[in-house]
Design a protein around this motif. Structure first.
Motif, PDB file in Angstrom:
ATOM      1  N   PHE A   2       0.824  -1.207   0.000  1.00  0.00           N
ATOM      2  CA  PHE A   2       0.000   0.000   0.000  1.00  0.00           C
ATOM      3  C   PHE A   2       0.862   1.262   0.000  1.00  0.00           C
ATOM      4  O   PHE A   2       1.886   1.306   0.676  1.00  0.00           O
ATOM      5  CB  PHE A   2      -0.887   0.032   1.246  1.00  0.00           C
ATOM      6  CG  PHE A   2      -1.659  -1.230   1.482  1.00  0.00           C
ATOM      7  CD1 PHE A   2      -2.780  -1.522   0.724  1.00  0.00           C
ATOM      8  CD2 PHE A   2      -1.261  -2.138   2.456  1.00  0.00           C
ATOM      9  CE1 PHE A   2      -3.508  -2.689   0.942  1.00  0.00           C
ATOM     10  CE2 PHE A   2      -1.974  -3.305   2.677  1.00  0.00           C
ATOM     11  CZ  PHE A   2      -3.096  -3.590   1.923  1.00  0.00           C
ATOM     12  N   ASP A   6      -3.155   4.997   0.273  1.00  0.00           N
ATOM     13  CA  ASP A   6      -3.997   3.812   0.476  1.00  0.00           C
ATOM     14  C   ASP A   6      -4.237   3.595   1.963  1.00  0.00           C
ATOM     15  O   ASP A   6      -5.366   3.399   2.411  1.00  0.00           O
ATOM     16  CB  ASP A   6      -3.294   2.550  -0.064  1.00  0.00           C
ATOM     17  CG  ASP A   6      -3.169   2.562  -1.577  1.00  0.00           C
ATOM     18  OD1 ASP A   6      -3.960   3.270  -2.232  1.00  0.00           O
ATOM     19  OD2 ASP A   6      -2.276   1.858  -2.104  1.00  0.00           O
ATOM     20  N   LEU A   7      -3.133   3.623   2.705  1.00  0.00           N
ATOM     21  CA  LEU A   7      -3.186   3.392   4.146  1.00  0.00           C
ATOM     22  C   LEU A   7      -4.117   4.395   4.800  1.00  0.00           C
ATOM     23  O   LEU A   7      -4.921   4.060   5.669  1.00  0.00           O
ATOM     24  CB  LEU A   7      -1.775   3.534   4.723  1.00  0.00           C
ATOM     25  CG  LEU A   7      -1.409   2.555   5.826  1.00  0.00           C
ATOM     26  CD1 LEU A   7      -1.407   1.140   5.290  1.00  0.00           C
ATOM     27  CD2 LEU A   7      -0.078   2.898   6.431  1.00  0.00           C
ATOM     28  N   SER A   8      -3.970   5.630   4.370  1.00  0.00           N
ATOM     29  CA  SER A   8      -4.776   6.704   4.931  1.00  0.00           C
ATOM     30  C   SER A   8      -6.257   6.449   4.674  1.00  0.00           C
ATOM     31  O   SER A   8      -7.085   6.567   5.579  1.00  0.00           O
ATOM     32  CB  SER A   8      -4.337   8.029   4.311  1.00  0.00           C
ATOM     33  OG  SER A   8      -5.207   9.061   4.683  1.00  0.00           O
ATOM     34  N   ARG A   9      -6.603   6.080   3.429  1.00  0.00           N
ATOM     35  CA  ARG A   9      -8.001   5.827   3.092  1.00  0.00           C
ATOM     36  C   ARG A   9      -8.560   4.643   3.872  1.00  0.00           C
ATOM     37  O   ARG A   9      -9.687   4.668   4.343  1.00  0.00           O
ATOM     38  CB  ARG A   9      -8.142   5.581   1.586  1.00  0.00           C
ATOM     39  CG  ARG A   9      -8.360   6.858   0.765  1.00  0.00           C
ATOM     40  CD  ARG A   9      -8.534   6.560  -0.710  1.00  0.00           C
ATOM     41  NE  ARG A   9      -7.335   5.966  -1.301  1.00  0.00           N
ATOM     42  CZ  ARG A   9      -6.275   6.672  -1.689  1.00  0.00           C
ATOM     43  NH1 ARG A   9      -6.258   7.984  -1.556  1.00  0.00           N
ATOM     44  NH2 ARG A   9      -5.232   6.058  -2.214  1.00  0.00           N
ATOM     45  N   ARG A  10      -7.729   3.595   4.033  1.00  0.00           N
ATOM     46  CA  ARG A  10      -8.230   2.384   4.694  1.00  0.00           C
ATOM     47  C   ARG A  10      -8.352   2.529   6.208  1.00  0.00           C
ATOM     48  O   ARG A  10      -9.128   1.821   6.844  1.00  0.00           O
ATOM     49  CB  ARG A  10      -7.296   1.201   4.386  1.00  0.00           C
ATOM     50  CG  ARG A  10      -7.556   0.606   3.018  1.00  0.00           C
ATOM     51  CD  ARG A  10      -6.346  -0.190   2.560  1.00  0.00           C
ATOM     52  NE  ARG A  10      -6.442  -0.507   1.154  1.00  0.00           N
ATOM     53  CZ  ARG A  10      -6.917  -1.673   0.696  1.00  0.00           C
ATOM     54  NH1 ARG A  10      -7.328  -2.582   1.524  1.00  0.00           N
ATOM     55  NH2 ARG A  10      -6.967  -1.889  -0.599  1.00  0.00           N
ATOM     56  N   THR A  11      -7.546   3.386   6.816  1.00  0.00           N
ATOM     57  CA  THR A  11      -7.580   3.493   8.278  1.00  0.00           C
ATOM     58  C   THR A  11      -8.255   4.767   8.758  1.00  0.00           C
ATOM     59  O   THR A  11      -8.617   4.872   9.930  1.00  0.00           O
ATOM     60  CB  THR A  11      -6.150   3.499   8.867  1.00  0.00           C
ATOM     61  OG1 THR A  11      -5.447   4.642   8.352  1.00  0.00           O
ATOM     62  CG2 THR A  11      -5.404   2.227   8.527  1.00  0.00           C
ATOM     63  N   ARG A  42       0.425  -5.487   4.792  1.00  0.00           N
ATOM     64  CA  ARG A  42      -0.848  -5.637   5.505  1.00  0.00           C
ATOM     65  C   ARG A  42      -0.665  -5.533   7.018  1.00  0.00           C
ATOM     66  O   ARG A  42      -1.501  -4.990   7.733  1.00  0.00           O
ATOM     67  CB  ARG A  42      -1.477  -6.990   5.124  1.00  0.00           C
ATOM     68  CG  ARG A  42      -2.782  -7.299   5.852  1.00  0.00           C
ATOM     69  CD  ARG A  42      -3.677  -8.199   5.047  1.00  0.00           C
ATOM     70  NE  ARG A  42      -4.184  -7.510   3.866  1.00  0.00           N
ATOM     71  CZ  ARG A  42      -5.272  -6.727   3.865  1.00  0.00           C
ATOM     72  NH1 ARG A  42      -5.928  -6.507   4.989  1.00  0.00           N
ATOM     73  NH2 ARG A  42      -5.686  -6.155   2.760  1.00  0.00           N
ATOM     74  N   LEU A  45      -0.617  -2.016   7.963  1.00  0.00           N
ATOM     75  CA  LEU A  45      -1.997  -1.520   7.907  1.00  0.00           C
ATOM     76  C   LEU A  45      -2.726  -1.849   9.203  1.00  0.00           C
ATOM     77  O   LEU A  45      -3.405  -1.011   9.790  1.00  0.00           O
ATOM     78  CB  LEU A  45      -2.709  -2.162   6.704  1.00  0.00           C
ATOM     79  CG  LEU A  45      -4.221  -1.932   6.583  1.00  0.00           C
ATOM     80  CD1 LEU A  45      -4.520  -0.490   6.224  1.00  0.00           C
ATOM     81  CD2 LEU A  45      -4.826  -2.864   5.538  1.00  0.00           C
ATOM     82  N   GLU A  46      -2.547  -3.072   9.670  1.00  0.00           N
ATOM     83  CA  GLU A  46      -3.248  -3.497  10.884  1.00  0.00           C
ATOM     84  C   GLU A  46      -2.763  -2.745  12.118  1.00  0.00           C
ATOM     85  O   GLU A  46      -3.556  -2.374  12.975  1.00  0.00           O
ATOM     86  CB  GLU A  46      -3.101  -5.008  11.076  1.00  0.00           C
ATOM     87  CG  GLU A  46      -4.120  -5.773  10.234  1.00  0.00           C
ATOM     88  CD  GLU A  46      -3.762  -7.225  10.048  1.00  0.00           C
ATOM     89  OE1 GLU A  46      -2.934  -7.758  10.823  1.00  0.00           O
ATOM     90  OE2 GLU A  46      -4.305  -7.851   9.102  1.00  0.00           O
ATOM     91  N   ALA A  49      -4.335   0.584  12.086  1.00  0.00           N
ATOM     92  CA  ALA A  49      -5.746   0.504  12.466  1.00  0.00           C
ATOM     93  C   ALA A  49      -5.877   0.387  13.988  1.00  0.00           C
ATOM     94  O   ALA A  49      -6.750   1.009  14.605  1.00  0.00           O
ATOM     95  CB  ALA A  49      -6.403  -0.694  11.777  1.00  0.00           C
TER      96      ALA A  49
END
Lengths: 138, 138
Positions: A2, A6-11, A42, A45-46, A49
DNA sequence: TCTTGAAGCTCTAGTGACTAGAGCAATTAC
DNA sequence: GTAATTGCTCTAGTCACTAGAGCTTCAAGA
């Protein structure tokens, strides 16, 4: 992989905030692309989050750092994590109690004002004269 | 005349904070003694008490500046002062509502943990997995 | 009158948790 | 190929104070 966007949008964590967390050591510095852009896995990303979730719950960054350290040692007793959460709960309850006192006071101040001019405005008078307060609110 | 320490004791505003308010223009620069120490009148004491009171009620410094400006013009309509107080009340109520949501979530997280180790600690799992949340809390 | 200790002075920098902006470089979609 | 978007680093700003260094002034007792 990502990008930081991307990271920003997903979290839901803003891009500059992600970079700030990296600077503070809350998230590790990730791999980079050939052009020096951040590329996240990933797992990263977690972790972000997790941080987002804890911040939403009002945990301080230092608390989150401790919780992350703990989660990296799953064999340890979890009393410490429990303690951090309990303390956070206590602090939230104290803030609520304080704000409720303010609410009462403000209701009294803001609703009683039937003055036409500042000279007899209850808001101004109440702030000028603490004796008008129903009770102490410090 | 009061020294800055007198003022601090009488209003509960710390000495460096009084100097900070002077720098910010919330209180006027007072007279000085021959040895360059600040000397305050009763009027200045009262203004600082006003500020302290408003800060206790959670008003922002900019709001207080506006309220002070208003109180210097007692012939003006007081709608503006009223509006500032009403908005402050709304903002306090919003903060209370938000904190109550956090309280509920934290109660759930902090009370369910019966794990012995971090590996099965509910606190850590709840923070790692947003799906464990009863409802959204953003 | 002298001395001592508290209180005062200015100035700079730090706090927490970001946010904004300048001035570039890389990537992506068409 | 090119234009728009996204990314990079770096510095500085936000809010409302707080802390510390290094100095001077003041007030009370001997």
């Amino acid at each position: 992989m990502f990008s930081i966007g991307d990271l920003s949008r997903r979290t839901g964590v803003k891009v500059p905030t992600i970079r700030y967390y990296e600077q503070m050591g809350l998230v590790a510095a990730p791999e980079r692309s050939e052009g020096n852009q951040r590329r996240y896995s990933r797992q990263e990303l977690e972790r972000l989050a997790f941080i987002r979730h804890a911040r939403d719950l009002g945990f301080a960054v230092e608390d989150i750092r401790a919780l992350i350290d703990l989660s990296g040692h799953p064999e340890q007793p979890c009393g410490h994590a429990d303690k951090i959460a309990q303390e956070q709960l206590i602090s939230v309850r104290e803030k609520i109690a304080q704000l409720k006192r303010l609410e009462t006071e403000l209701e009294r101040i803001a609703s009683c004002c039937d003055g036409k001019t500042v000279g007899d405005c209850y808001v101004i008078r109440a702030l000028s004269d603490h004796a008008l307060c129903a009770d102490e609110h410090v």
